[in-house]
Design a protein around this motif. Structure first.
Motif, PDB file in Angstrom:
ATOM      1  N   UNK A  11       0.836  -1.199   0.000  1.00  0.00           N
ATOM      2  CA  UNK A  11       0.000   0.000   0.000  1.00  0.00           C
ATOM      3  C   UNK A  11       0.872   1.251   0.000  1.00  0.00           C
ATOM      4  N   UNK A  12       2.013   1.212   0.702  1.00  0.00           N
ATOM      5  CA  UNK A  12       2.919   2.360   0.707  1.00  0.00           C
ATOM      6  C   UNK A  12       3.481   2.624  -0.692  1.00  0.00           C
ATOM      7  N   UNK A  13       3.808   1.570  -1.402  1.00  0.00           N
ATOM      8  CA  UNK A  13       4.336   1.722  -2.760  1.00  0.00           C
ATOM      9  C   UNK A  13       3.274   2.268  -3.709  1.00  0.00           C
ATOM     10  N   UNK A  14       2.051   1.755  -3.600  1.00  0.00           N
ATOM     11  CA  UNK A  14       0.968   2.231  -4.465  1.00  0.00           C
ATOM     12  C   UNK A  14       0.632   3.684  -4.130  1.00  0.00           C
ATOM     13  N   UNK A  15       0.691   4.035  -2.867  1.00  0.00           N
ATOM     14  CA  UNK A  15       0.518   5.446  -2.467  1.00  0.00           C
ATOM     15  C   UNK A  15       1.589   6.305  -3.135  1.00  0.00           C
ATOM     16  N   UNK A  16       2.834   5.878  -3.035  1.00  0.00           N
ATOM     17  CA  UNK A  16       3.951   6.619  -3.633  1.00  0.00           C
ATOM     18  C   UNK A  16       3.781   6.733  -5.136  1.00  0.00           C
ATOM     19  N   UNK A  17       3.384   5.644  -5.770  1.00  0.00           N
ATOM     20  CA  UNK A  17       3.151   5.644  -7.211  1.00  0.00           C
ATOM     21  C   UNK A  17       2.093   6.678  -7.579  1.00  0.00           C
ATOM     22  N   UNK A  18       1.018   6.731  -6.808  1.00  0.00           N
ATOM     23  CA  UNK A  18      -0.082   7.656  -7.076  1.00  0.00           C
ATOM     24  C   UNK A  18       0.341   9.109  -6.874  1.00  0.00           C
ATOM     25  N   UNK A  19       1.094   9.372  -5.824  1.00  0.00           N
ATOM     26  CA  UNK A  19       1.460  10.749  -5.471  1.00  0.00           C
ATOM     27  C   UNK A  19       2.627  11.262  -6.305  1.00  0.00           C
ATOM     28  N   UNK A  20       3.650  10.420  -6.515  1.00  0.00           N
ATOM     29  CA  UNK A  20       4.876  10.892  -7.173  1.00  0.00           C
ATOM     30  C   UNK A  20       5.037  10.389  -8.597  1.00  0.00           C
ATOM     31  N   UNK A  21       4.162   9.467  -9.017  1.00  0.00           N
ATOM     32  CA  UNK A  21       4.288   8.834 -10.327  1.00  0.00           C
ATOM     33  C   UNK A  21       5.634   8.112 -10.482  1.00  0.00           C
ATOM     34  N   UNK A  22       6.150   7.580  -9.375  1.00  0.00           N
ATOM     35  CA  UNK A  22       7.382   6.792  -9.405  1.00  0.00           C
ATOM     36  C   UNK A  22       7.178   5.603 -10.335  1.00  0.00           C
ATOM     37  N   UNK A  90      -4.176   7.795   1.205  1.00  0.00           N
ATOM     38  CA  UNK A  90      -3.774   6.603   1.961  1.00  0.00           C
ATOM     39  C   UNK A  90      -4.894   5.566   1.907  1.00  0.00           C
ATOM     40  N   UNK A  91      -6.105   6.005   2.136  1.00  0.00           N
ATOM     41  CA  UNK A  91      -7.263   5.119   2.079  1.00  0.00           C
ATOM     42  C   UNK A  91      -7.394   4.508   0.693  1.00  0.00           C
ATOM     43  N   UNK A  92      -7.199   5.320  -0.336  1.00  0.00           N
ATOM     44  CA  UNK A  92      -7.289   4.840  -1.710  1.00  0.00           C
ATOM     45  C   UNK A  92      -6.231   3.771  -1.992  1.00  0.00           C
ATOM     46  N   UNK A  93      -5.022   3.980  -1.513  1.00  0.00           N
ATOM     47  CA  UNK A  93      -3.952   2.998  -1.726  1.00  0.00           C
ATOM     48  C   UNK A  93      -4.273   1.677  -1.027  1.00  0.00           C
ATOM     49  N   UNK A  94      -4.806   1.745   0.186  1.00  0.00           N
ATOM     50  CA  UNK A  94      -5.192   0.527   0.909  1.00  0.00           C
ATOM     51  C   UNK A  94      -6.317  -0.188   0.154  1.00  0.00           C
ATOM     52  N   UNK A  95      -7.296   0.572  -0.300  1.00  0.00           N
ATOM     53  CA  UNK A  95      -8.396  -0.011  -1.075  1.00  0.00           C
ATOM     54  C   UNK A  95      -7.887  -0.676  -2.344  1.00  0.00           C
ATOM     55  N   UNK A  96      -7.046   0.030  -3.082  1.00  0.00           N
ATOM     56  CA  UNK A  96      -6.560  -0.500  -4.361  1.00  0.00           C
ATOM     57  C   UNK A  96      -5.815  -1.822  -4.180  1.00  0.00           C
ATOM     58  N   UNK A 131     -13.705   2.128   8.592  1.00  0.00           N
ATOM     59  CA  UNK A 131     -15.120   1.822   8.389  1.00  0.00           C
ATOM     60  C   UNK A 131     -15.476   1.910   6.904  1.00  0.00           C
ATOM     61  N   UNK A 132     -14.966   2.938   6.254  1.00  0.00           N
ATOM     62  CA  UNK A 132     -15.198   3.145   4.828  1.00  0.00           C
ATOM     63  C   UNK A 132     -14.600   1.983   4.030  1.00  0.00           C
ATOM     64  N   UNK A 133     -13.357   1.629   4.343  1.00  0.00           N
ATOM     65  CA  UNK A 133     -12.668   0.528   3.661  1.00  0.00           C
ATOM     66  C   UNK A 133     -13.431  -0.780   3.864  1.00  0.00           C
TER      67      UNK A 133
END
Length: 147
Positions: A11-22, A90-96, A131-133
């Motif tokens: 999830x941390x990597x997907x978050x980073x990918x989303x935010x920084x386009x790594x 962060x929530x989006x990355x966990x969901x994805x 709760x949302x997740x």
């Protein structure tokens, strides 16, 4: 290390990918992790650190490969007045990453994936993100695997 650690890395990597386009290649080197990530004492007798990174790599690569399908599932399972753009990153990355596991990993058990996502959200997300997740993943989990 445990599968939980692998899911956290994913999830941390997907978050980073989303935010920084790594690039996926950069993410899969895990050079962005803290040096002690491989040596957490409470997990030292479970999974080998390399196994957690392999597990995380599968989730990261699969999530990014299927991001359009995953994001469509998220949109399809949100309440009427919500859009994916309103979801905390962060929530989006966990969901994805969790949706990737639920839908595209045949051996994944829905209950375990959802419980892990909820626990990770309690630790890393906003106060009510778990709760949302839980609600979104529960709806998606009931629909079964991808064919």
């Amino acid at each position: 290390m445990s599968r939980r650690k692998g899911r956290i890395l994913a999830f941390q990597a997907v978050y980073s990918w989303d935010v920084t386009q790594a690039s996926l290649e950069d993410l899969l080197t895990f050079s962005w992790t803290k040096s002690d990530v491989d040596n957490t004492p409470e997990e030292s007798n479970t999974m080998d650190p390399q196994d957690s990174k392999v597990f995380a790599s599968l989730i990261i690569a699969g999530t990014i490969e299927h991001i359009s399908e995953i994001d469509k599932l998220i949109e399809d399972h949100l309440s009427e007045n919500w859009s994916k753009d309103r979801i905390n990153k962060v929530t989006l990355a966990i969901l994805r990453t969790s949706i990737y596991e639920l839908v595209f990993v045949p051996e994944a058990q829905a209950g375990i994936v959802i419980d892990e996502a909820v626990n990770i959200a309690k630790e890393y997300g906003t106060d009510d993100s778990y709760k949302f997740i839980n609600a979104v993943l529960d709806k998606i989990g009931k629909n079964g695997k991808a064919s």
